[in-house]
Design an enzyme around this catalytic site. Structure first.
Site, short mmCIF file in Angstrom:
data_model
loop_
_atom_site.label_atom_id
_atom_site.label_comp_id
_atom_site.label_asym_id
_atom_site.label_seq_id
_atom_site.Cartn_x
_atom_site.Cartn_y
_atom_site.Cartn_z
N ARG A 41 -33.25 -0.93 -32.81
CA ARG A 41 -33.49 -1.97 -33.43
C ARG A 41 -34.57 -3.53 -32.06
O ARG A 41 -34.03 -4.57 -32.23
CB ARG A 41 -32.22 -1.94 -31.38
N CYS A 130 -35.21 8.78 -9.19
CA CYS A 130 -36.30 7.69 -8.26
C CYS A 130 -35.71 8.48 -6.64
O CYS A 130 -35.96 7.97 -6.31
CB CYS A 130 -36.17 6.15 -9.15
N GLN A 157 -28.93 2.30 -3.21
CA GLN A 157 -30.06 1.83 -4.51
C GLN A 157 -28.95 1.11 -4.80
O GLN A 157 -28.24 -0.12 -5.35
CB GLN A 157 -29.47 3.01 -5.61
N SER A 160 -31.27 -1.93 -10.63
CA SER A 160 -32.82 -1.90 -11.62
C SER A 160 -33.31 -0.65 -11.64
O SER A 160 -32.86 -0.38 -12.83
CB SER A 160 -33.84 -2.38 -10.97
N HIS A 243 -34.63 1.59 -3.68
CA HIS A 243 -33.66 1.10 -2.63
C HIS A 243 -33.89 1.76 -1.48
O HIS A 243 -35.30 2.38 -1.08
CB HIS A 243 -34.08 3.43 -3.89
O1 25A Z 1 -30.31 9.46 -19.62
P1 25A Z 1 -30.80 8.92 -18.44
O2 25A Z 1 -32.05 9.69 -17.67
O3 25A Z 1 -29.62 9.22 -17.11
O4 25A Z 1 -31.67 7.43 -18.55
C1 25A Z 1 -30.48 6.54 -19.48
C2 25A Z 1 -31.03 5.13 -19.11
O5 25A Z 1 -31.16 4.97 -17.12
C3 25A Z 1 -32.85 4.12 -17.71
C4 25A Z 1 -33.21 3.80 -18.58
O6 25A Z 1 -32.87 2.66 -19.14
C5 25A Z 1 -32.76 4.49 -19.54
O7 25A Z 1 -31.88 4.28 -20.81
N1 25A Z 1 -33.39 4.97 -16.73
C6 25A Z 1 -33.56 6.19 -16.53
N2 25A Z 1 -34.57 6.36 -15.51
C7 25A Z 1 -35.11 5.61 -15.36
C8 25A Z 1 -35.10 5.60 -13.66
N3 25A Z 1 -35.63 6.37 -12.86
C9 25A Z 1 -34.23 4.62 -15.62
N4 25A Z 1 -33.65 3.59 -14.89
C10 25A Z 1 -34.53 3.07 -14.06
N5 25A Z 1 -35.97 4.49 -13.64
P2 25A Z 1 -33.93 1.47 -19.35
O8 25A Z 1 -33.38 -0.13 -19.86
O9 25A Z 1 -35.09 1.40 -18.79
O10 25A Z 1 -34.86 1.29 -21.06
C11 25A Z 1 -33.65 2.06 -21.37
C12 25A Z 1 -34.65 2.09 -23.08
O11 25A Z 1 -34.77 2.69 -24.24
C13 25A Z 1 -34.42 2.19 -25.14
N6 25A Z 1 -33.81 3.23 -25.98
C14 25A Z 1 -33.36 3.47 -25.97
N7 25A Z 1 -32.38 4.03 -27.09
C15 25A Z 1 -33.39 4.75 -27.71
C16 25A Z 1 -34.48 3.63 -27.33
N8 25A Z 1 -35.90 3.56 -27.68
C17 25A Z 1 -35.78 4.57 -28.65
N9 25A Z 1 -35.17 5.92 -29.32
C18 25A Z 1 -33.72 5.83 -28.78
N10 25A Z 1 -33.17 6.12 -29.27
C19 25A Z 1 -34.99 1.11 -24.94
O12 25A Z 1 -35.07 0.02 -25.74
C20 25A Z 1 -34.97 0.28 -23.68
O13 25A Z 1 -36.49 0.17 -24.10
P3 25A Z 1 -34.10 -0.30 -27.27
O14 25A Z 1 -35.33 -1.15 -27.98
O15 25A Z 1 -32.90 0.60 -27.32
O16 25A Z 1 -33.71 -1.62 -26.52
C21 25A Z 1 -33.99 -2.82 -26.13
C22 25A Z 1 -33.68 -4.04 -25.65
O17 25A Z 1 -31.99 -4.17 -26.46
C23 25A Z 1 -31.53 -4.30 -25.67
N11 25A Z 1 -29.76 -3.85 -25.86
C24 25A Z 1 -29.35 -2.16 -25.12
N12 25A Z 1 -28.64 -2.59 -25.52
C25 25A Z 1 -28.04 -2.48 -27.10
C26 25A Z 1 -29.28 -3.95 -27.10
N13 25A Z 1 -29.41 -5.11 -27.60
C27 25A Z 1 -28.16 -5.29 -29.18
N14 25A Z 1 -27.35 -4.26 -28.63
C28 25A Z 1 -26.98 -3.03 -28.03
N15 25A Z 1 -25.61 -2.04 -27.79
C29 25A Z 1 -31.37 -4.71 -24.23
O18 25A Z 1 -31.39 -5.51 -23.78
C30 25A Z 1 -32.97 -3.63 -24.26
O19 25A Z 1 -34.13 -4.58 -23.55
O1 L14 Z 2 -32.33 10.41 -12.71
O2 L14 Z 2 -28.32 4.37 -13.03
O3 L14 Z 2 -33.62 9.23 -13.18
O4 L14 Z 2 -29.79 4.03 -10.49
C1 L14 Z 2 -31.71 7.19 -12.02
C2 L14 Z 2 -31.19 5.71 -12.22
C3 L14 Z 2 -30.10 8.17 -13.27
C4 L14 Z 2 -29.44 6.89 -13.03
C5 L14 Z 2 -32.21 8.89 -12.65
C6 L14 Z 2 -29.36 4.43 -11.65
C7 L14 Z 2 -31.61 7.81 -13.72
C8 L14 Z 2 -29.43 6.18 -12.07
#
Ligand code: 25A
Ligand code: L14
Length: 348
Positions: A41, A130, A157, A160, A243
């Site tokens: 994307r 986090c 929390q 973001s 947070h």
């Molecule tokens: O599984 P977890 O650990 O629970 O994590 C889930 C989510 O939590 C965030 C992070 O979101 C993650 O996706 N996260 C995890 N740990 C975190 C923490 N400690 C945390 N947040 C805060 N603190 P995020 O928004 O920070 O990052 C998302 C990134 O992941 C990329 N991504 C997703 N699937 C991917 C992938 N990259 C490669 N391959 C894959 N299969 C995603 O990139 C983003 O960089 P992107 O290119 O998918 O999306 C870029 C932009 O596109 C827009 N968008 C999103 N969804 C859609 C969309 N546009 C059209 N249609 C959609 N369905 C968004 O605006 C996005 O910015």
């Molecule tokens: O496990 O939505 O690191 O605030 C941290 C952010 C899960 C989701 C993780 C959130 C993520 C969480």
């Protein structure tokens, strides 16, 4: 020691991925080149890196050939799928998702607390949740001095934590409410604007949320002490960045508030901000954009013999995610650990 490295950021377009790029540039991480990877994307779009821009490429299994270090923040399922191939290419992965944290093969590291755990890495290193990171940075010096037996924590929390879509949800709901419209609910199960939700991540069989149980299990692993009992209530609040946590601890040895303040004042990564007479205490709006974990409202728990209460605040996207991941990378460099010993360990 390698002086210039090829570094990749997977999930580079997300809230955390962008911050990883900016922290790498800010701290002059010795990268000879940086690759921005995301889903198809986003391929072809651009993300800032210092004064430059990087063109985003699609993340594939082949993305890591010739790459020394990869920082992942693209969600758990992406990490599960691609991190094993990165490690198999000899690339050391620091992963910000929950996918590998409790895997015995993967160290779970906060550099101020357990940097030595990196010595035994196998190619994938996990960055903690986090809320856990900021809590253990504050608890470590107190545990070393007095032996923490039990922790009761309630979190406040920021949106973001959910990435860009959480930030967009709060912004648009506030705008809709100010314009007299019904707020549209897309990201959270209920309205977040002017509300608090005692619900982060999914509910589990024990009636806690997964976010709450991450704080329990990750704390024990990072502190390397299963004797610390932890119970948590995690709450989403309408704050963009930062947070906050109300933490109650019970220690084996008595620690006065004054002693705790002195220990925290010299602890790495901590900034004490505790002057109630001047209305000074840690706040999310002040912690946003900062590196430190701020600790204040340090006071004795008068309901038990050896207890303390603390208020702990940090930028969840920086220390809670991107900064901690880059600090792990810096520690790997310092210890000359940027190599994978068993490249095929994680490939099924
Ligand atoms: O599984 P977890 O650990 O629970 O994590 C889930 C989510 O939590 C965030 C992070 O979101 C993650 O996706 N996260 C995890 N740990 C975190 C923490 N400690 C945390 N947040 C805060 N603190 P995020 O928004 O920070 O990052 C998302 C990134 O992941 C990329 N991504 C997703 N699937 C991917 C992938 N990259 C490669 N391959 C894959 N299969 C995603 O990139 C983003 O960089 P992107 O290119 O998918 O999306 C870029 C932009 O596109 C827009 N968008 C999103 N969804 C859609 C969309 N546009 C059209 N249609 C959609 N369905 C968004 O605006 C996005 O910015
Ligand atoms: O496990 O939505 O690191 O605030 C941290 C952010 C899960 C989701 C993780 C959130 C993520 C969480």
């Amino acid at each position: 020691m390698k002086k210039s490295l090829v570094v990749a950021v997977a999930g580079a377009t997300g809230a955390v991925g962008r911050e990883m790029l900016s922290v790498l540039a800010e701290r002059n991480f010795p990268a000879s080149s940086v690759l921005a990877l995301a889903s198809s994307r986003s391929a072809g779009s651009r993300v800032p890196y210092g004064d430059d821009e990087l063109v985003v490429r699609e993340l594939t299994r082949e993305s890591f050939r010739g790459v020394n270090l990869a920082l992942f923040s693209a969600g758990g399922s992406t990490s599960l799928e691609y991190a094993p191939y990165a490690a198999a290419s000899g690339c050391v992965v620091v992963d910000n998702s929950s996918a590998w944290r409790m895997d015995d093969r993967c160290p779970l590291v906060v550099p101020e607390v357990n940097p030595h755990a990196l010595e035994n890495h196998n190619g994938i290193i996990a960055n903690p949740n986090c809320s856990t990171i900021q809590m253990v940075v504050a608890l470590k010096p107190l545990h070393d001095a007095a032996g923490i037996r039990r922790v009761v924590v309630s979190t406040y929390q920021a949106v973001s934590g959910t990435g860009q879509k959480g930030i967009a949800e709060l912004e648009s709901q506030v705008r809709q409410l100010f314009n007299g419209r019904d707020p549209e609910i897309k990201t959270y199960p209920h309205r977040i604007a002017f509300n608090c939700l005692p619900h982060i991540d999914v509910f589990l069989d024990n009636e806690y949320t997964r976010e709450e149980m991450k704080m329990v299990h990750e704390t024990t692993k990072i502190m390397e002490d299963p004797g610390i009992r932890v119970t948590a209530t995690c709450v989403r609040v309408p704050v963009f960045y930062g947070h906050s946590e109300a933490i109650n601890i019970e220690t084996a040895k008595k620690l006065s508030a004054r002693e705790a303040r002195a220990l925290l004042a010299t602890a790495p990564g901590v900034q004490v901000c505790d002057n109630p007479a001047q209305t000074m205490y840690p706040m999310a709006v002040d912690a946003a954009g900062e590196d430190a974990v701020f600790v204040g409202r340090i006071r004795e728990d008068e309901s038990i013999a050896n207890g303390l209460n603390l208020w702990v605040v940090a930028d969840n996207v920086r220390k809670g995610a991107a900064l901690n991941a880059v600090q792990i990378a810096e520690e790997l460099l310092k210890r000359d650990l940027l190599a994978v010993r068993a490249p095929d360990m994680f490939v099924k």
